[in-house]
Structure formats: structure tokens, C-alpha cells
Design an enzyme around this catalytic site. Structure first.
Site, PDB file in Angstrom:
ATOM      1  N   ASN A   9       6.400  -5.146   4.098  1.00  0.00           N
ATOM      2  CA  ASN A   9       5.347  -6.159   4.075  1.00  0.00           C
ATOM      3  C   ASN A   9       4.412  -5.766   2.930  1.00  0.00           C
ATOM      4  O   ASN A   9       3.613  -4.840   3.057  1.00  0.00           O
ATOM      5  CB  ASN A   9       4.604  -6.194   5.412  1.00  0.00           C
ATOM      6  CG  ASN A   9       3.486  -7.223   5.422  1.00  0.00           C
ATOM      7  OD1 ASN A   9       2.814  -7.449   4.411  1.00  0.00           O
ATOM      8  ND2 ASN A   9       3.240  -7.851   6.564  1.00  0.00           N
ATOM      9  N   GLU A  36       5.037 -11.347   3.761  1.00  0.00           N
ATOM     10  CA  GLU A  36       3.677 -11.680   3.316  1.00  0.00           C
ATOM     11  C   GLU A  36       3.569 -11.661   1.794  1.00  0.00           C
ATOM     12  O   GLU A  36       2.674 -11.052   1.227  1.00  0.00           O
ATOM     13  CB  GLU A  36       2.642 -10.745   3.955  1.00  0.00           C
ATOM     14  CG  GLU A  36       2.254 -11.153   5.361  1.00  0.00           C
ATOM     15  CD  GLU A  36       0.893 -10.613   5.797  1.00  0.00           C
ATOM     16  OE1 GLU A  36      -0.090 -11.379   5.730  1.00  0.00           O
ATOM     17  OE2 GLU A  36       0.819  -9.426   6.199  1.00  0.00           O
ATOM     18  N   TYR A 111       9.169 -12.345   9.236  1.00  0.00           N
ATOM     19  CA  TYR A 111       7.770 -11.991   9.420  1.00  0.00           C
ATOM     20  C   TYR A 111       7.311 -12.664  10.705  1.00  0.00           C
ATOM     21  O   TYR A 111       6.956 -13.829  10.737  1.00  0.00           O
ATOM     22  CB  TYR A 111       6.936 -12.457   8.219  1.00  0.00           C
ATOM     23  CG  TYR A 111       5.458 -12.255   8.384  1.00  0.00           C
ATOM     24  CD1 TYR A 111       4.953 -11.043   8.853  1.00  0.00           C
ATOM     25  CD2 TYR A 111       4.553 -13.262   8.064  1.00  0.00           C
ATOM     26  CE1 TYR A 111       3.592 -10.852   9.009  1.00  0.00           C
ATOM     27  CE2 TYR A 111       3.189 -13.081   8.213  1.00  0.00           C
ATOM     28  CZ  TYR A 111       2.716 -11.873   8.689  1.00  0.00           C
ATOM     29  OH  TYR A 111       1.364 -11.684   8.853  1.00  0.00           O
ATOM     30  N   ASP A 152       8.679  -7.313   9.327  1.00  0.00           N
ATOM     31  CA  ASP A 152       7.455  -7.013  10.073  1.00  0.00           C
ATOM     32  C   ASP A 152       7.538  -7.806  11.372  1.00  0.00           C
ATOM     33  O   ASP A 152       7.309  -9.010  11.384  1.00  0.00           O
ATOM     34  CB  ASP A 152       6.238  -7.415   9.234  1.00  0.00           C
ATOM     35  CG  ASP A 152       4.920  -7.237   9.983  1.00  0.00           C
ATOM     36  OD1 ASP A 152       4.952  -6.794  11.152  1.00  0.00           O
ATOM     37  OD2 ASP A 152       3.873  -7.556   9.394  1.00  0.00           O
ATOM     38  N   ASN A 154       5.661  -7.285  14.003  1.00  0.00           N
ATOM     39  CA  ASN A 154       4.383  -7.310  14.714  1.00  0.00           C
ATOM     40  C   ASN A 154       4.572  -6.960  16.188  1.00  0.00           C
ATOM     41  O   ASN A 154       3.958  -7.560  17.075  1.00  0.00           O
ATOM     42  CB  ASN A 154       3.691  -8.674  14.555  1.00  0.00           C
ATOM     43  CG  ASN A 154       2.793  -8.710  13.326  1.00  0.00           C
ATOM     44  OD1 ASN A 154       1.988  -7.808  13.101  1.00  0.00           O
ATOM     45  ND2 ASN A 154       2.929  -9.750  12.518  1.00  0.00           N
ATOM     46  N   HIS A 253       0.955  -1.844   4.968  1.00  0.00           N
ATOM     47  CA  HIS A 253       2.277  -1.481   5.473  1.00  0.00           C
ATOM     48  C   HIS A 253       2.999  -0.610   4.449  1.00  0.00           C
ATOM     49  O   HIS A 253       2.673  -0.630   3.256  1.00  0.00           O
ATOM     50  CB  HIS A 253       3.137  -2.725   5.695  1.00  0.00           C
ATOM     51  CG  HIS A 253       2.643  -3.674   6.733  1.00  0.00           C
ATOM     52  ND1 HIS A 253       3.241  -3.832   7.958  1.00  0.00           N
ATOM     53  CD2 HIS A 253       1.608  -4.550   6.714  1.00  0.00           C
ATOM     54  CE1 HIS A 253       2.608  -4.761   8.656  1.00  0.00           C
ATOM     55  NE2 HIS A 253       1.608  -5.209   7.918  1.00  0.00           N
TER      56      HIS A 253
END
EC number: 3.1.11.2
Length: 265
Positions: A9, A36, A111, A152, A154, A253
Site C-alpha cells: 500500500n 491506494e 484494497y 491491504d 485492513n 505501510h
């Protein structure tokens, strides 16, 4: 030589292009998945990256989200967007297929939504997105080809993946429903690449810009490489390039990579 697949990221590719170029030269991934990128396709710094020998595919969005695939192997096909919600306009998913000496390998760069604040529509959106990813994975695993979900997520999978678990219990990244959804992916037969080689705590991929989190090593592990059985059987090595977080004006990141004993065509 094994094939090295990495995820990072970058938190705005145009702001970090010099860091990205340095890392690509040092790490030498065969395939890099970026999240991102925070720019439309036309604004992506394609020429600089192509000059390093990469094929570039992007799924961009102005100022938010955005994912990209960089590959030294030519793409047989690419596709953007995750099935299951025609109303979802977020640029969060991009897959590519490359040819191997034996068969093909599919890489999905993703993402996943953050989901905070939990009491808003953002958390149901996160859980629905994870449900869509589960359905995608079920279908793809039926092909019995090497598959990598890279990105990513999350998601903090386990207490050992965060510096202070008690402080995160009500956060969207660590809520029980979030972790259960992640475990459902693993339950399909996907392997968390890092945890296939070590159970060591304190291995993080994200450190907030605030409160000296990097200096105190108060981080989270939320960037993951999930491998199908056909990919995990070929897993040779996994690494986290945490040193990148100490560079000037870094992303919050850092890259994660895995080496797979597969041969490119």
C-alpha cells in the site's frame, strides 16, 4: 529462480514514486501489487515503471483507493472490479493472469475497505465486500491453479498481529466479525503466507504516522498474501521490508513479499 510476488500500500503513488522505484530496484519483485495509488489511470507514473521492465495495469480512482499490478511477466488477461455488487464504484480490486511453464498463475490485488467508524454504513460495506471476496475465492479455487490474493486487507487476523490488542477490540480491523470473515477465507484452503513460515509476534506491516508508532514499534499486520494450495505448496520464502518505513516521507505501510518455486514460461 523463484517468482517473487509482493504487495505494498504505497499511500499515493505520485508522492512516493521515488521510493517505489528504489524499492523495485532493491527487492526485484517479478509481480508487485500496489494499493491506494490515489490517482486516475492516466495520471499513473507508467513510463518510469515500464522502464524497469514491468508491464503495468491500473484500476485508478481520483484521490482515493486505486490498485495497480506491475509484472515482469506478460499478462494473459486482466480484469478490474470484484463481482457481487454492480453499485460499488470503488477501485479496490484488480486481477491478472500470467503463464507459467506449467499452467497459469492468477494474482488478485485488493484494497479491502477499512470499515471505520463501525457505527456507520462503512462497516456493513466492509463485511459485504469480504463476503464477495469469499465467493470470488470459492470459484477461483475450483480451477486448482496457483492463486494469490495480495493486498491491504485492513484485517488484523490475530492478537499477535497488533501491538495492543485490547485497544483494538471495537475497531473495524479487529472486530470479531472481521476476523471471522478472514478465517472463512483461510477455511476455504487459502494459506496466510507469513504464518506458514513463522508464528513470531510483533511482525507488522503498518505503523501510524501519529504518536511515534514506528519508533516504538506499535504496529499492525494488515497487509497479507493468501495462497491457494497450488501456490502454498511452492512457497519458498516470505519477507516484510519494514526498513522502508524509515525512509523519508514514507507510506505508513511497508511491502510484503513471497518467493514461490514456480517457473515462468
Amino acid at each position: 529462480m523463484p517468482i517473487r510476488v509482493a504487495t505494498w500500500n504505497v499511500n499515493s503513488v505520485r508522492q512516493r514514486i521515488d521510493l517505489l522505484m528504489t524499492w523495485l530496484r532493491e527487492c526485484q519483485p517479478d509481480i508487485a501489487c500496489l494499493q491506494e495509488i490515489k490517482c486516475v489511470d492516466e495520471a499513473f507514473p507508467r513510463l518510469e515503471i515500464e522502464a524497469l521492465g514491468y508491464n503495468v495495469v491500473t484500476h485508478g480512482q481520483k484521490t482515493f483507493n486505486g490498485v495497480a499490478l506491475l509484472s515482469k511477466l506478460k499478462f494473459d488477461e486482466t480484469k478490474s472490479g470484484l463481482a457481487g455488487d454492480d453499485e460499488d464504484s470503488h477501485a479496490r480490486f484488480l486481477e491478472g493472469v500470467v503463464t507459467l511453464k506449467q499452467g497459469v498463475m492468477r494474482i488478485a490485488c485488493l484494497y479491502l475497505p477499512n470499515g471505520n467508524p463501525v457505527g456507520t454504513e462503512k462497516y456493513p460495506y466492509k463485511l459485504k465486500w469480504m463476503s464477495r471476496l469469499l465467493e470470488y475465492s470459492k470459484e477461483r479455487l475450483k480451477t486448482e491453479e496457483p492463486l494469490i490474493l495480495a493486498g491491504d486487507f485492513n484485517v488484523i487476523p490475530h492478537a499477535r498481529d497488533v501491538h495492543n490488542p485490547a485497544a483494538w477490540t471495537e475497531d473495524a480491523l479487529f472486530k470479531t466479525e472481521t476476523r471471522e470473515s478472514f478465517q472463512s477465507l483461510l477455511g476455504l484452503g487459502l494459506t496466510d503466507a507469513l504464518r506458514a513460515v513463522t508464528d513470531e509476534p510483533g511482525l507488522y506491516t503498518f505503523w501510524d504516522y501519529q504518536a511515534g508508532a514506528w519508533q516504538k514499534n506499535q504496529g499492525l499486520r494488515i497487509d497479507h498474501l493468501l495462497l491457494s494450495p497450488q501456490a502454498s505448496d511452492k512457497l519458498a520464502n516470505v519477507g516484510i521490508d519494514s526498513y522502508v518505513r524509515a525512509w523519508e516521507k514514507p507510506s505508513d505501510h511497508v511491502p510484503v513479499w513471497a518467493d514461490l518455486d514456480l517457473e515462468a514460461a
